[in-house]
Design an enzyme around this catalytic site. Sequence first.
Site, mmCIF file in Angstrom:
data_model
loop_
_atom_site.group_PDB
_atom_site.id
_atom_site.type_symbol
_atom_site.label_atom_id
_atom_site.label_comp_id
_atom_site.label_asym_id
_atom_site.label_seq_id
_atom_site.Cartn_x
_atom_site.Cartn_y
_atom_site.Cartn_z
ATOM 1 N N ALA A 177 7.239 1.994 -21.517
ATOM 2 C CA ALA A 177 7.217 2.996 -20.453
ATOM 3 C C ALA A 177 5.913 3.066 -19.668
ATOM 4 O O ALA A 177 5.523 4.139 -19.242
ATOM 5 C CB ALA A 177 7.519 4.369 -21.061
ATOM 6 N N CYS A 178 5.225 1.977 -19.450
ATOM 7 C CA CYS A 178 3.987 2.019 -18.675
ATOM 8 C C CYS A 178 4.269 2.230 -17.186
ATOM 9 O O CYS A 178 5.330 1.877 -16.689
ATOM 10 C CB CYS A 178 3.196 0.727 -18.850
ATOM 11 S SG CYS A 178 2.782 0.331 -20.556
#
Length: 348
Positions: free
Chosen positions: A23-24
């Site tokens: 989830a960057c």
Amino acid sequence: MKNFSLIFFSLFLCAGYINYSEACTRVVYKGPENTILTARSMDWKDEIPANVWILPQGIERSGEVGPLSIKWRSKYGSVVTTSWDIATADGMNEKGLVANLLWLGESQYPKFDPNGKTKGLAISLWAQYYLDNFATVKEAVEYSRTKPFVIVSDYIPGTERFTTVHLSISDSSGDNAVFEYINGKLVVHHSAEYTVMTNSPVFEEQLALNNYWKGIPGTVMLPGTNRAADRFVRASYYINAIPQTADTRKAVASVFSVIRNCSVPYGISSETEPNISSTRWRSVADQKNLVYYFETVFTPNTFWVNLKDFDITPKGKVMKLDLSHYQTYNGRSNSSFKESKPFKFLGL
């Protein structure tokens, strides 16, 4: 009709039928008087230890894939954040070029033949290679299109997870590029407008999704989940909604607000998504003033380092800011760096 189908299908996936755990987020701010800031969050399910390093010019490097490794001497000094001290995940060089590695599950790299003719570069060095060698996005893109090497990936040590990432770069003029390996081929997206990147789907589909949401006023509705496509939309909206200012203090505060808005609460989980990644750390790179801001979720303070105040000439020393035991730093933290033996990039 084709574009509509693509958007619909992507929205269908992002509604919950596929579980993406990484989830960057990465976003670039462009303000007046050449105020350019690049921010990113590092999100990961498990612990991913990070340290901040100063790497001077003149370091001899190898692609770490055997006899066919590409070799170079670092032209520029840089400040970088590592993952496990075996790879550069994020950083900025002395010319204001920023590199960010983010996960991309769809990545497929070319097959590397150690007995062939094509040079190779271990994926742990991908970001560092660009920081070492280029001052602008344009020159990096032009060089990359000649395909001088292939990226060679491997499993993350101690896991059964094969490393699949894509790379974004931005420079002090506000130019941007995204590099992805799709179906074994390098795909380069180059435009000053590409200011936001997340994880899946591939960047082309991220752009299609964002075009859909541009028709819906952000003050009325914004997608709010931790999924990559939703974070892309929020980041795209908020980075253009915050004040456009040359006041560095206000600009940095605003950009941190955006990247925090796109972060994932620490320890989050659900029955349907047991492998959600949590935000571990965030960085903001001031590409005009060469100041690198950093914060972790386990320490209460944001701190920063001024790259210009280090000796990054070939006579300079490799320096490390140790974060391994949740050390707390506050404000300008140049003096807290200690001379250190260089970390070794992971290779084959």
